[in-house]
Scaffold this motif. Structure first.
Motif, PDB file in Angstrom:
ATOM      1  N   PRO A  22     155.119  45.733 -21.930  1.00 56.14           N
ATOM      2  CA  PRO A  22     154.379  44.585 -22.467  1.00 56.14           C
ATOM      3  C   PRO A  22     152.962  44.431 -21.905  1.00 56.14           C
ATOM      4  O   PRO A  22     152.057  44.018 -22.627  1.00 56.14           O
ATOM      5  CB  PRO A  22     155.237  43.376 -22.090  1.00 56.14           C
ATOM      6  N   ASP A  23     152.773  44.754 -20.653  1.00 56.36           N
ATOM      7  CA  ASP A  23     151.464  44.600 -20.016  1.00 56.36           C
ATOM      8  C   ASP A  23     150.548  45.748 -20.448  1.00 56.36           C
ATOM      9  O   ASP A  23     150.787  46.911 -20.109  1.00 56.36           O
ATOM     10  CB  ASP A  23     151.640  44.593 -18.501  1.00 56.36           C
ATOM     11  N   ARG A  28     148.457  51.260 -20.266  1.00 53.24           N
ATOM     12  CA  ARG A  28     147.308  52.166 -20.264  1.00 53.24           C
ATOM     13  C   ARG A  28     147.296  53.039 -19.009  1.00 53.24           C
ATOM     14  O   ARG A  28     147.081  54.256 -19.083  1.00 53.24           O
ATOM     15  CB  ARG A  28     146.009  51.361 -20.358  1.00 53.24           C
ATOM     16  N   ASP A  29     147.581  52.435 -17.860  1.00 51.95           N
ATOM     17  CA  ASP A  29     147.601  53.190 -16.600  1.00 51.95           C
ATOM     18  C   ASP A  29     148.669  54.279 -16.614  1.00 51.95           C
ATOM     19  O   ASP A  29     148.429  55.401 -16.156  1.00 51.95           O
ATOM     20  CB  ASP A  29     147.831  52.257 -15.413  1.00 51.95           C
ATOM     21  N   MET A  30     149.840  53.950 -17.132  1.00 52.00           N
ATOM     22  CA  MET A  30     150.929  54.935 -17.192  1.00 52.00           C
ATOM     23  C   MET A  30     150.548  56.105 -18.097  1.00 52.00           C
ATOM     24  O   MET A  30     150.775  57.263 -17.758  1.00 52.00           O
ATOM     25  CB  MET A  30     152.217  54.292 -17.710  1.00 52.00           C
ATOM     26  N   ARG A  31     149.969  55.787 -19.233  1.00 49.99           N
ATOM     27  CA  ARG A  31     149.562  56.856 -20.152  1.00 49.99           C
ATOM     28  C   ARG A  31     148.433  57.693 -19.571  1.00 49.99           C
ATOM     29  O   ARG A  31     148.409  58.913 -19.729  1.00 49.99           O
ATOM     30  CB  ARG A  31     149.146  56.273 -21.497  1.00 49.99           C
ATOM     31  N   ASN A  66     163.267  54.579 -14.991  1.00 54.63           N
ATOM     32  CA  ASN A  66     164.323  53.823 -14.309  1.00 54.63           C
ATOM     33  C   ASN A  66     163.747  52.723 -13.434  1.00 54.63           C
ATOM     34  O   ASN A  66     164.307  51.625 -13.352  1.00 54.63           O
ATOM     35  CB  ASN A  66     165.205  54.758 -13.482  1.00 54.63           C
ATOM     36  N   SER A  67     162.639  53.002 -12.797  1.00 58.43           N
ATOM     37  CA  SER A  67     161.984  51.996 -11.968  1.00 58.43           C
ATOM     38  C   SER A  67     161.520  50.810 -12.818  1.00 58.43           C
ATOM     39  O   SER A  67     161.685  49.648 -12.428  1.00 58.43           O
ATOM     40  CB  SER A  67     160.800  52.626 -11.242  1.00 58.43           C
ATOM     41  N   LEU A  68     160.955  51.106 -13.978  1.00 54.32           N
ATOM     42  CA  LEU A  68     160.496  50.038 -14.867  1.00 54.32           C
ATOM     43  C   LEU A  68     161.670  49.241 -15.431  1.00 54.32           C
ATOM     44  O   LEU A  68     161.585  48.022 -15.584  1.00 54.32           O
ATOM     45  CB  LEU A  68     159.655  50.622 -16.007  1.00 54.32           C
ATOM     46  N   ILE A  73     160.694  45.425 -16.448  1.00 51.92           N
ATOM     47  CA  ILE A  73     159.510  45.608 -17.289  1.00 51.92           C
ATOM     48  C   ILE A  73     159.898  46.219 -18.633  1.00 51.92           C
ATOM     49  O   ILE A  73     159.352  45.868 -19.661  1.00 51.92           O
ATOM     50  CB  ILE A  73     158.453  46.456 -16.561  1.00 51.92           C
ATOM     51  N   LEU A  74     160.864  47.122 -18.612  1.00 50.53           N
ATOM     52  CA  LEU A  74     161.357  47.727 -19.868  1.00 50.53           C
ATOM     53  C   LEU A  74     162.700  47.144 -20.227  1.00 50.53           C
ATOM     54  O   LEU A  74     163.496  46.810 -19.434  1.00 50.53           O
ATOM     55  CB  LEU A  74     161.490  49.245 -19.725  1.00 50.53           C
TER      56      LEU A  74
END
Length: 74
Positions: A22-23, A28-31, A66-68, A73-74
């Motif tokens: 959602p953020d 963007r940072d992950m991508r 898994n962390s997200l 977050i997911l």
């Protein structure tokens, strides 16, 4: 050819999964991180090394996902 398909499948999985973050900034940072990793290794031609990188990428992606999930977050 098959390795290329595996790389593209991994990239698509990453894009699909990050789309549900959602953020916008985090998405963007992950991508950007994933893209930088792909770009860094785009000139690798050794088949064994490519297989290793695909395996490593999947492991890192699964860990991140898994962390997200665990953090809600997911």
């Amino acid at each position: 050819f098959i390795q290329r398909q595996r790389v593209l499948a991994l990239w698509r999985d990453i894009v699909k999964s990050t789309a549900s973050i959602p953020d916008a900034s985090m998405r963007r940072d992950m991508r950007q991180f994933a893209r930088a990793e792909f770009e860094q290794h785009k000139h690798v031609t050794d088949l064994g090394h490519i297989r290793y990188l695909i395996s490593l990428g999947k492991t890192q992606f699964d860990t991140m996902k898994n962390s997200l999930i665990n953090s809600g977050i997911l």
